[in-house]
Design a protein around this motif. Sequence first.
Motif, PDB file in Angstrom:
ATOM      1  N   ARG A   7       0.833  -1.198   0.000  1.00 12.06           N
ATOM      2  CA  ARG A   7       0.000   0.000   0.000  1.00 12.06           C
ATOM      3  C   ARG A   7       0.873   1.256   0.000  1.00 12.06           C
ATOM      4  O   ARG A   7       0.538   2.256  -0.632  1.00 12.06           O
ATOM      5  N   ALA A   8       1.991   1.215   0.691  1.00 14.02           N
ATOM      6  CA  ALA A   8       2.893   2.367   0.730  1.00 14.02           C
ATOM      7  C   ALA A   8       3.516   2.621  -0.641  1.00 14.02           C
ATOM      8  O   ALA A   8       3.774   3.767  -1.009  1.00 14.02           O
ATOM      9  N   HIS A   9       3.729   1.558  -1.413  1.00  9.54           N
ATOM     10  CA  HIS A   9       4.304   1.684  -2.746  1.00  9.54           C
ATOM     11  C   HIS A   9       3.402   2.545  -3.632  1.00  9.54           C
ATOM     12  O   HIS A   9       3.882   3.428  -4.350  1.00  9.54           O
ATOM     13  N   GLU A  10       2.106   2.310  -3.566  1.00  8.34           N
ATOM     14  CA  GLU A  10       1.147   3.088  -4.359  1.00  8.34           C
ATOM     15  C   GLU A  10       1.176   4.562  -3.945  1.00  8.34           C
ATOM     16  O   GLU A  10       1.125   5.460  -4.788  1.00  8.34           O
ATOM     17  N   LEU A  11       1.266   4.813  -2.655  1.00 11.11           N
ATOM     18  CA  LEU A  11       1.318   6.183  -2.154  1.00 11.11           C
ATOM     19  C   LEU A  11       2.597   6.885  -2.614  1.00 11.11           C
ATOM     20  O   LEU A  11       2.568   8.054  -3.017  1.00 11.11           O
ATOM     21  N   MET A  12       3.725   6.176  -2.577  1.00  7.32           N
ATOM     22  CA  MET A  12       4.990   6.766  -3.015  1.00  7.32           C
ATOM     23  C   MET A  12       4.966   7.079  -4.503  1.00  7.32           C
ATOM     24  O   MET A  12       5.496   8.102  -4.939  1.00  7.32           O
ATOM     25  N   LYS A  13       4.322   6.217  -5.302  1.00  7.61           N
ATOM     26  CA  LYS A  13       4.210   6.493  -6.738  1.00  7.61           C
ATOM     27  C   LYS A  13       3.391   7.752  -6.980  1.00  7.61           C
ATOM     28  O   LYS A  13       3.751   8.581  -7.821  1.00  7.61           O
ATOM     29  N   SER A  14       2.306   7.924  -6.245  1.00  7.31           N
ATOM     30  CA  SER A  14       1.495   9.140  -6.380  1.00  7.31           C
ATOM     31  C   SER A  14       2.300  10.370  -5.978  1.00  7.31           C
ATOM     32  O   SER A  14       2.245  11.405  -6.644  1.00  7.31           O
ATOM     33  N   LEU A 120      12.045   9.863  -2.346  1.00 10.04           N
ATOM     34  CA  LEU A 120      10.977   8.950  -2.753  1.00 10.04           C
ATOM     35  C   LEU A 120      11.508   7.849  -3.667  1.00 10.04           C
ATOM     36  O   LEU A 120      11.106   6.690  -3.557  1.00 10.04           O
ATOM     37  N   THR A 121      12.412   8.216  -4.563  1.00  9.46           N
ATOM     38  CA  THR A 121      13.019   7.225  -5.454  1.00  9.46           C
ATOM     39  C   THR A 121      13.771   6.170  -4.647  1.00  9.46           C
ATOM     40  O   THR A 121      13.636   4.969  -4.899  1.00  9.46           O
ATOM     41  N   ALA A 122      14.546   6.611  -3.666  1.00  3.47           N
ATOM     42  CA  ALA A 122      15.296   5.672  -2.817  1.00  3.47           C
ATOM     43  C   ALA A 122      14.337   4.776  -2.031  1.00  3.47           C
ATOM     44  O   ALA A 122      14.577   3.567  -1.899  1.00  3.47           O
ATOM     45  N   ALA A 123      13.254   5.356  -1.518  1.00  2.00           N
ATOM     46  CA  ALA A 123      12.280   4.561  -0.756  1.00  2.00           C
ATOM     47  C   ALA A 123      11.596   3.528  -1.647  1.00  2.00           C
ATOM     48  O   ALA A 123      11.374   2.384  -1.234  1.00  2.00           O
ATOM     49  N   LEU A 124      11.264   3.908  -2.870  1.00  2.00           N
ATOM     50  CA  LEU A 124      10.643   2.958  -3.803  1.00  2.00           C
ATOM     51  C   LEU A 124      11.600   1.825  -4.161  1.00  2.00           C
ATOM     52  O   LEU A 124      11.192   0.670  -4.249  1.00  2.00           O
ATOM     53  N   SER A 128      10.881  -2.046  -3.335  1.00  2.00           N
ATOM     54  CA  SER A 128      10.911  -3.046  -4.410  1.00  2.00           C
ATOM     55  C   SER A 128      11.951  -4.122  -4.143  1.00  2.00           C
ATOM     56  O   SER A 128      11.722  -5.296  -4.431  1.00  2.00           O
ATOM     57  N   ALA A 129      13.105  -3.734  -3.603  1.00  2.00           N
ATOM     58  CA  ALA A 129      14.159  -4.711  -3.308  1.00  2.00           C
ATOM     59  C   ALA A 129      13.705  -5.686  -2.228  1.00  2.00           C
ATOM     60  O   ALA A 129      13.997  -6.888  -2.313  1.00  2.00           O
ATOM     61  N   LEU A 130      12.971  -5.193  -1.248  1.00  2.00           N
ATOM     62  CA  LEU A 130      12.451  -6.058  -0.195  1.00  2.00           C
ATOM     63  C   LEU A 130      11.472  -7.071  -0.788  1.00  2.00           C
ATOM     64  O   LEU A 130      11.534  -8.265  -0.486  1.00  2.00           O
TER      65      LEU A 130
END
Length: 142
Positions: A7-14, A120-124, A128-130
Amino acid sequence: MGLNISRAHELMKSAMDYRAARQDIIAGNIANADTPFYRPKDISFEDTLAQKSAEIFKDKSQTLQMAQTNGAHLGPIGSDSSKPTTFFRDGHMARNDGNSVDLDVETTEMAKNSTMFNALTAALKKDSALFKSVIDASGKTS
């Protein structure tokens, strides 16, 4: 719809989409620094992102319902809450030509926006790596 990693991935993309839009607006302000009567623009997406977060994480505590004291009153008009609000960034002295773009403010805002975009790029990437490591580990047999 693609694969939903979290769910956090979707928020970070937005958030990245909004940061990219803000970068374009700030670049436009800098490009129009010599345009007579130009007023710098900006977008406000923090409220929109908070709404998106509440929607994704099913948090209804931030929803404020409009009270209707009489049945004859009009109901609330729906708005597209998925779009950031554009506004004119005023408060700076206009020059003789009416332009109020302050290059110091614009470059500072661009640097802050770039830093947030990079975070945000680093967090994404980390998110994704996890996810990838979980898939890799589940594919190995013991």
